[in-house]
Scaffold this motif. Structure first.
Motif, mmCIF file in Angstrom:
data_model
loop_
_atom_site.group_PDB
_atom_site.id
_atom_site.type_symbol
_atom_site.label_atom_id
_atom_site.label_comp_id
_atom_site.label_asym_id
_atom_site.label_seq_id
_atom_site.Cartn_x
_atom_site.Cartn_y
_atom_site.Cartn_z
ATOM 1 N N MET A 1 30.009 39.422 31.548
ATOM 2 C CA MET A 1 30.868 38.943 32.636
ATOM 3 C C MET A 1 30.017 38.464 33.812
ATOM 4 S SD MET A 1 34.456 40.993 32.390
ATOM 5 C CE MET A 1 33.915 42.562 33.043
ATOM 6 N N ASP B 1 36.741 39.059 37.215
ATOM 7 C CA ASP B 1 36.158 39.955 36.218
ATOM 8 C C ASP B 1 36.279 41.429 36.629
ATOM 9 O OD1 ASP B 1 35.621 37.730 34.678
ATOM 10 O OD2 ASP B 1 33.516 37.604 35.213
ATOM 11 N N ALA B 2 36.333 41.686 37.935
ATOM 12 C CA ALA B 2 36.615 43.052 38.401
ATOM 13 C C ALA B 2 38.062 43.425 38.083
ATOM 14 C CB ALA B 2 36.344 43.166 39.907
ATOM 15 N N PHE C 1 38.262 44.289 34.429
ATOM 16 C CA PHE C 1 37.723 45.628 34.170
ATOM 17 C C PHE C 1 38.745 46.690 34.578
ATOM 18 C CE2 PHE C 1 35.120 49.376 34.615
ATOM 19 C CZ PHE C 1 34.122 49.235 33.657
ATOM 20 N N TYR C 2 39.353 46.498 35.742
ATOM 21 C CA TYR C 2 40.362 47.448 36.220
ATOM 22 C C TYR C 2 41.502 47.582 35.219
ATOM 23 C CZ TYR C 2 44.182 49.446 38.873
ATOM 24 O OH TYR C 2 45.225 50.233 39.262
ATOM 25 N N LEU C 3 42.026 46.432 34.777
ATOM 26 C CA LEU C 3 43.179 46.455 33.869
ATOM 27 C C LEU C 3 42.812 46.996 32.488
ATOM 28 C CD1 LEU C 3 44.720 42.977 34.771
ATOM 29 C CD2 LEU C 3 45.712 45.223 35.331
ATOM 30 N N ALA C 4 41.564 46.782 32.065
ATOM 31 C CA ALA C 4 41.167 47.121 30.691
ATOM 32 C C ALA C 4 40.715 48.566 30.531
ATOM 33 C CB ALA C 4 40.047 46.185 30.232
ATOM 34 N N LEU D 1 42.941 43.851 44.777
ATOM 35 C CA LEU D 1 41.645 43.698 44.127
ATOM 36 C C LEU D 1 41.406 42.214 43.889
ATOM 37 C CD1 LEU D 1 39.326 45.391 42.830
ATOM 38 C CD2 LEU D 1 40.621 45.282 40.686
ATOM 39 N N ALA D 2 40.205 41.740 44.268
ATOM 40 C CA ALA D 2 39.818 40.345 44.045
ATOM 41 C C ALA D 2 38.718 40.281 42.986
ATOM 42 C CB ALA D 2 39.331 39.731 45.355
ATOM 43 N N GLU D 3 38.303 39.075 42.656
ATOM 44 C CA GLU D 3 37.255 38.778 41.657
ATOM 45 C C GLU D 3 37.813 38.996 40.241
ATOM 46 O OE1 GLU D 3 34.312 37.398 42.296
ATOM 47 O OE2 GLU D 3 34.536 37.521 44.466
ATOM 48 N N LEU E 1 29.979 44.131 30.899
ATOM 49 C CA LEU E 1 29.695 43.668 32.259
ATOM 50 C C LEU E 1 28.557 42.654 32.274
ATOM 51 C CD1 LEU E 1 30.039 46.984 34.276
ATOM 52 C CD2 LEU E 1 31.525 44.968 34.415
#
Lengths: 199, 199
Positions: A95, A68-69, A72-75, A64-66, A92
């Motif tokens: 962000m 802020d993405a 979001f994934y981790l959070a 996964l890149a970016e 979002l």
């Protein structure tokens, strides 16, 4: 264990390292020096075709890149991202504000000034202060950006705001932003942006 | 009924109008002409302190800015946003790519060329083609950006890609992008970007 491809002075990378620290997630760090072109090699372009760090690689190899993405994934499912639908979208919103209206001026000014030793053009500086103005007003009646608690919106905005002075920005006229920087820095598990590659 | 503050030639606004159409959500449109400074008035800055359209206003008066955050809000729980955690983050990855690596070059070139009648500098054009290169490669083995189905990642990237020629971009060397544009345009409920304010 997850792997993070990163460049330690990067604020975008720092966002992810800060959240991983606060989540207590261990990770393997693979450093890519953007000053030496290491994110533009064929090997790295196979990892992220857009040639940018940070990239998060899961144990199963999916990536996964970016920044802020990745946040979001981790959070998702943690206290760093609200459950309520509009509050999630507000996170979002901030962000996207960070990536469109803040980072291209405040982070880029830091990169030019601090790393390349070049002058920053006046328009970039003005746009950076406009972003800080928006933050200052929003924080006039709030402790954190969304829902009165520390979320990944704060993580995302903290990363380059707390080193804005390295791009020539003076926060003396931004007391709300300065107080918020202090609150973010006192959150449990906070870690500093890594400095050792600064020279 | 929700209200959308928007400027009809805007690709960022179009993203939201397109998704609202495909969701079958009726909305009240309040037009703000950015060419006349209508997003920088005190009244509009009270609606969005960052002075940009689109802004979505819910029936209870709460508001949300940033086109891609609005897309995410509207798409949660629908077929336009995957349920799986990594796939959701991949959708965000492409939306952040769009706002950071695509829109500032492809949309801005269109604005300069088509609206202001100004020349676009070569660096902006080169960066725009770099974004198209990333899209072309990704679409070489895929029908849509994430999970082999039409999502808001496609909505976000379609908005300015399908009018890239208005900014001087030639897509002849991008067959995968062109085929994808055709697939997006043939999705049920598709509507065109509104032209009536183009003059």
């Amino acid at each position: 264990m997850v792997t993070l491809y990163d460049y330690l002075p990067s604020g975008n990378g720092y966002k992810v390292r800060l959240l991983l620290s606060q989540l207590g997630v261990r990770f393997r760090l693979v450093e890519k020096d953007i000053m030496k072109g290491e994110t533009r090699t064929p090997d790295f372009l196979a990892i992220n075709p857009n040639g940018r760090i940070p990239v998060l690689e899961l144990e199963d190899g999916r990536r996964l890149a970016e920044s802020d993405a990745i946040l979001f994934y981790l959070a998702e499912g943690t206290r760093f991202l609200p459950e309520e639908r509009l509050a999630r979208a507000e996170v979002l919103q901030w962000m996207f504000f960070e990536q469109y209206s803040h980072e291209p001026y405040i982070a880029v000014a830091r990169f030019w000034t601090h790393y390349l030793g070049k002058a920053v053009d006046a328009e970039k500086t003005e746009r950076g202060y406009q972003a800080l103005d928006v933050m200052e007003r929003h924080l006039g009646v709030r402790q954190f950006f969304v829902g009165e608690r520390y979320t990944i919106a704060d993580v995302a905005l903290y990363a380059y705001t707390h080193v804005a002075h390295e791009g020539g920005f003076n926060l003396v006229a931004y007391p709300n932003v300065r107080a918020w920087l202090g609150r973010v820095a006192s959150e449990p598990g906070h870690v500093a942006i890594t400095r050792r590659q600064f020279g």
